[in-house]
Design a protein around this motif. Sequence first.
Motif, PDB file in Angstrom:
ATOM      1  N   CYS A  52       0.855  -1.184   0.000  1.00 17.85           N
ATOM      2  CA  CYS A  52       0.000   0.000   0.000  1.00 17.85           C
ATOM      3  C   CYS A  52       0.892   1.235   0.000  1.00 17.85           C
ATOM      4  O   CYS A  52       1.755   1.385   0.874  1.00 17.85           O
ATOM      5  N   LEU A  53       0.702   2.097  -0.991  1.00 19.16           N
ATOM      6  CA  LEU A  53       1.454   3.343  -1.096  1.00 19.16           C
ATOM      7  C   LEU A  53       0.547   4.472  -0.628  1.00 19.16           C
ATOM      8  O   LEU A  53      -0.553   4.638  -1.145  1.00 19.16           O
ATOM      9  N   VAL A  54       1.018   5.238   0.348  1.00 18.60           N
ATOM     10  CA  VAL A  54       0.209   6.296   0.961  1.00 18.60           C
ATOM     11  C   VAL A  54       0.877   7.643   0.736  1.00 18.60           C
ATOM     12  O   VAL A  54       2.021   7.856   1.153  1.00 18.60           O
ATOM     13  N   GLY A  55       0.173   8.541   0.071  1.00 15.74           N
ATOM     14  CA  GLY A  55       0.649   9.896  -0.121  1.00 15.74           C
ATOM     15  C   GLY A  55       0.093  10.839   0.928  1.00 15.74           C
ATOM     16  O   GLY A  55      -0.503  10.408   1.922  1.00 15.74           O
ATOM     17  N   LEU A  56       0.248  12.129   0.672  1.00 16.26           N
ATOM     18  CA  LEU A  56      -0.186  13.136   1.641  1.00 16.26           C
ATOM     19  C   LEU A  56      -1.687  13.418   1.526  1.00 16.26           C
ATOM     20  O   LEU A  56      -2.457  13.176   2.452  1.00 16.26           O
ATOM     21  N   PRO A 141      -6.044  -8.009   3.053  1.00 13.52           N
ATOM     22  CA  PRO A 141      -5.676  -9.169   3.870  1.00 13.52           C
ATOM     23  C   PRO A 141      -4.255  -9.671   3.643  1.00 13.52           C
ATOM     24  O   PRO A 141      -3.717 -10.368   4.499  1.00 13.52           O
ATOM     25  N   ARG A 142      -3.633  -9.313   2.512  1.00 17.68           N
ATOM     26  CA  ARG A 142      -2.290  -9.812   2.206  1.00 17.68           C
ATOM     27  C   ARG A 142      -1.213  -8.742   2.408  1.00 17.68           C
ATOM     28  O   ARG A 142      -0.061  -8.943   2.029  1.00 17.68           O
ATOM     29  N   LEU A 143      -1.570  -7.624   3.024  1.00 18.17           N
ATOM     30  CA  LEU A 143      -0.663  -6.488   3.130  1.00 18.17           C
ATOM     31  C   LEU A 143       0.636  -6.854   3.848  1.00 18.17           C
ATOM     32  O   LEU A 143       0.612  -7.407   4.945  1.00 18.17           O
ATOM     33  N   GLN A 144       1.764  -6.510   3.212  1.00 20.97           N
ATOM     34  CA  GLN A 144       3.086  -6.770   3.775  1.00 20.97           C
ATOM     35  C   GLN A 144       3.915  -5.503   3.969  1.00 20.97           C
ATOM     36  O   GLN A 144       4.751  -5.439   4.862  1.00 20.97           O
ATOM     37  N   VAL A 145       3.693  -4.485   3.113  1.00 20.27           N
ATOM     38  CA  VAL A 145       4.529  -3.280   3.135  1.00 20.27           C
ATOM     39  C   VAL A 145       3.643  -2.047   2.967  1.00 20.27           C
ATOM     40  O   VAL A 145       2.773  -2.016   2.091  1.00 20.27           O
ATOM     41  N   VAL A 146       3.875  -1.033   3.799  1.00 18.98           N
ATOM     42  CA  VAL A 146       3.264   0.280   3.630  1.00 18.98           C
ATOM     43  C   VAL A 146       4.372   1.251   3.242  1.00 18.98           C
ATOM     44  O   VAL A 146       5.327   1.448   4.000  1.00 18.98           O
ATOM     45  N   LEU A 147       4.257   1.814   2.052  1.00 21.39           N
ATOM     46  CA  LEU A 147       5.223   2.788   1.540  1.00 21.39           C
ATOM     47  C   LEU A 147       4.622   4.173   1.708  1.00 21.39           C
ATOM     48  O   LEU A 147       3.556   4.474   1.161  1.00 21.39           O
ATOM     49  N   LEU A 148       5.292   5.028   2.473  1.00 19.73           N
ATOM     50  CA  LEU A 148       4.763   6.334   2.841  1.00 19.73           C
ATOM     51  C   LEU A 148       5.553   7.441   2.163  1.00 19.73           C
ATOM     52  O   LEU A 148       6.772   7.543   2.335  1.00 19.73           O
ATOM     53  N   LEU A 149       4.849   8.277   1.389  1.00 19.35           N
ATOM     54  CA  LEU A 149       5.488   9.361   0.649  1.00 19.35           C
ATOM     55  C   LEU A 149       5.443  10.649   1.454  1.00 19.35           C
ATOM     56  O   LEU A 149       4.369  11.202   1.707  1.00 19.35           O
ATOM     57  N   GLY A 150       6.602  11.114   1.860  1.00 21.63           N
ATOM     58  CA  GLY A 150       6.694  12.381   2.561  1.00 21.63           C
ATOM     59  C   GLY A 150       6.520  12.253   4.060  1.00 21.63           C
ATOM     60  O   GLY A 150       5.915  11.301   4.564  1.00 21.63           O
ATOM     61  N   GLN A 151       7.052  13.254   4.770  1.00 28.19           N
ATOM     62  CA  GLN A 151       7.053  13.176   6.228  1.00 28.19           C
ATOM     63  C   GLN A 151       5.653  13.304   6.816  1.00 28.19           C
ATOM     64  O   GLN A 151       5.366  12.735   7.877  1.00 28.19           O
ATOM     65  N   GLY A 152       4.750  14.023   6.153  1.00 35.56           N
ATOM     66  CA  GLY A 152       3.407  14.171   6.682  1.00 35.56           C
ATOM     67  C   GLY A 152       2.675  12.840   6.767  1.00 35.56           C
ATOM     68  O   GLY A 152       2.116  12.488   7.806  1.00 35.56           O
ATOM     69  N   ALA A 153       2.675  12.087   5.667  1.00 34.28           N
ATOM     70  CA  ALA A 153       2.028  10.777   5.662  1.00 34.28           C
ATOM     71  C   ALA A 153       2.742   9.821   6.604  1.00 34.28           C
ATOM     72  O   ALA A 153       2.102   9.032   7.311  1.00 34.28           O
ATOM     73  N   TYR A 154       4.062   9.905   6.619  1.00 33.79           N
ATOM     74  CA  TYR A 154       4.868   9.023   7.475  1.00 33.79           C
ATOM     75  C   TYR A 154       4.537   9.249   8.951  1.00 33.79           C
ATOM     76  O   TYR A 154       4.281   8.308   9.701  1.00 33.79           O
ATOM     77  N   THR A 155       4.516  10.504   9.364  1.00 33.20           N
ATOM     78  CA  THR A 155       4.238  10.817  10.766  1.00 33.20           C
ATOM     79  C   THR A 155       2.811  10.430  11.145  1.00 33.20           C
ATOM     80  O   THR A 155       2.570   9.908  12.240  1.00 33.20           O
ATOM     81  N   SER A 156       1.860  10.659  10.247  1.00 31.48           N
ATOM     82  CA  SER A 156       0.479  10.297  10.546  1.00 31.48           C
ATOM     83  C   SER A 156       0.346   8.788  10.740  1.00 31.48           C
ATOM     84  O   SER A 156      -0.370   8.336  11.648  1.00 31.48           O
ATOM     85  N   VAL A 189       7.265  -0.940   7.214  1.00 34.01           N
ATOM     86  CA  VAL A 189       7.086   0.451   6.822  1.00 34.01           C
ATOM     87  C   VAL A 189       8.330   0.926   6.069  1.00 34.01           C
ATOM     88  O   VAL A 189       9.456   0.703   6.524  1.00 34.01           O
ATOM     89  N   VAL A 190       8.094   1.556   4.930  1.00 32.62           N
ATOM     90  CA  VAL A 190       9.183   2.123   4.127  1.00 32.62           C
ATOM     91  C   VAL A 190       8.871   3.592   3.894  1.00 32.62           C
ATOM     92  O   VAL A 190       7.738   3.948   3.529  1.00 32.62           O
ATOM     93  N   ALA A 191       9.860   4.450   4.098  1.00 29.48           N
ATOM     94  CA  ALA A 191       9.689   5.893   3.921  1.00 29.48           C
ATOM     95  C   ALA A 191      10.295   6.343   2.598  1.00 29.48           C
ATOM     96  O   ALA A 191      11.308   5.794   2.145  1.00 29.48           O
ATOM     97  N   SER A 192       9.677   7.348   2.004  1.00 27.64           N
ATOM     98  CA  SER A 192      10.186   7.907   0.755  1.00 27.64           C
ATOM     99  C   SER A 192       9.937   9.399   0.719  1.00 27.64           C
ATOM    100  O   SER A 192       8.939   9.887   1.271  1.00 27.64           O
ATOM    101  N   TYR A 193      10.847  10.120   0.053  1.00 28.41           N
ATOM    102  CA  TYR A 193      10.498  11.498  -0.284  1.00 28.41           C
ATOM    103  C   TYR A 193       9.245  11.476  -1.152  1.00 28.41           C
ATOM    104  O   TYR A 193       9.014  10.527  -1.906  1.00 28.41           O
ATOM    105  N   HIS A 194       8.448  12.529  -1.041  1.00 30.19           N
ATOM    106  CA  HIS A 194       7.254  12.612  -1.864  1.00 30.19           C
ATOM    107  C   HIS A 194       7.648  12.839  -3.324  1.00 30.19           C
ATOM    108  O   HIS A 194       8.688  13.449  -3.611  1.00 30.19           O
ATOM    109  N   THR A 195       6.812  12.330  -4.229  1.00 33.12           N
ATOM    110  CA  THR A 195       7.090  12.486  -5.660  1.00 33.12           C
ATOM    111  C   THR A 195       6.460  13.763  -6.209  1.00 33.12           C
ATOM    112  O   THR A 195       6.053  13.813  -7.378  1.00 33.12           O
TER     113      THR A 195
END
Length: 226
Positions: A52-56, A141-156, A189-195
């Motif tokens: 699951c990739l989560v943006g801001l 149900p099969r979720l293994q990784v949450v990829l978070l774009l940017g510090q806002g989404a990451y902190t939330s 959890v994996v962190a990324s700069y926002h695109t």
Amino acid sequence: MLGAALVGLKGCRRCGRLAGYMDSLPPRRGSTRQDYWNGPVPGFGDDRARVCLVGLAPGAHGANRTGRPFTGDGAGDFMYPLLHRTGFASQGEVTGLDDGLQLHDLYLSNAVKCVPPENRPLPGEFANCRPFLEEELASLPRLQVVLLLGQGAYTSYLRLLRDRGVIERLSDYPFSHGAVHRFAVGPIVVASYHTSRYNVQTGRINPEMFLELLRKVRDLAAGENC
């Protein structure tokens, strides 16, 4: 079947500032307000996804217009070709809900579901939207990784983990591009700069960096020890 929280997402106006902003937002040139989604933007993707990739939040003239995360804005223009190259997306060019896009092993969402002024949600707006994000994640149900774009989404997301009792202090998990965190329960959890267009234009993130990260995320989802 949608849970109560996600059913409540449609038409949600819990955040008065965001609701007022959508009500007053002028459409881009050549469009009318009727061309805009102008409401909470739900997640989209493969309901059997391991990633699951989560943006801001939705872009004013991107997802807020098209009704689908990262569709119609600079962040998506940068990201979708790379998702296609790594097998997560059926195509690299996306335009709207009727463009035929399918995601494979990937679900897209945002930490905040409505467009915020200046792309800056307030703390209370993150908090109001966390139940929606939590239910989206729980529906995979099969979720293994949450990829978070940017510090806002990451902190939330870290606040969500703290509320669940998974972590004690956010400060134990500092944000950095490519950071990988594993917990006693739940997905990696994996962190990324926002695109975002700004980050791309300033060189903070480039296609090679994000492509490498997507490949790492794919390997983590497959159970490889990266």
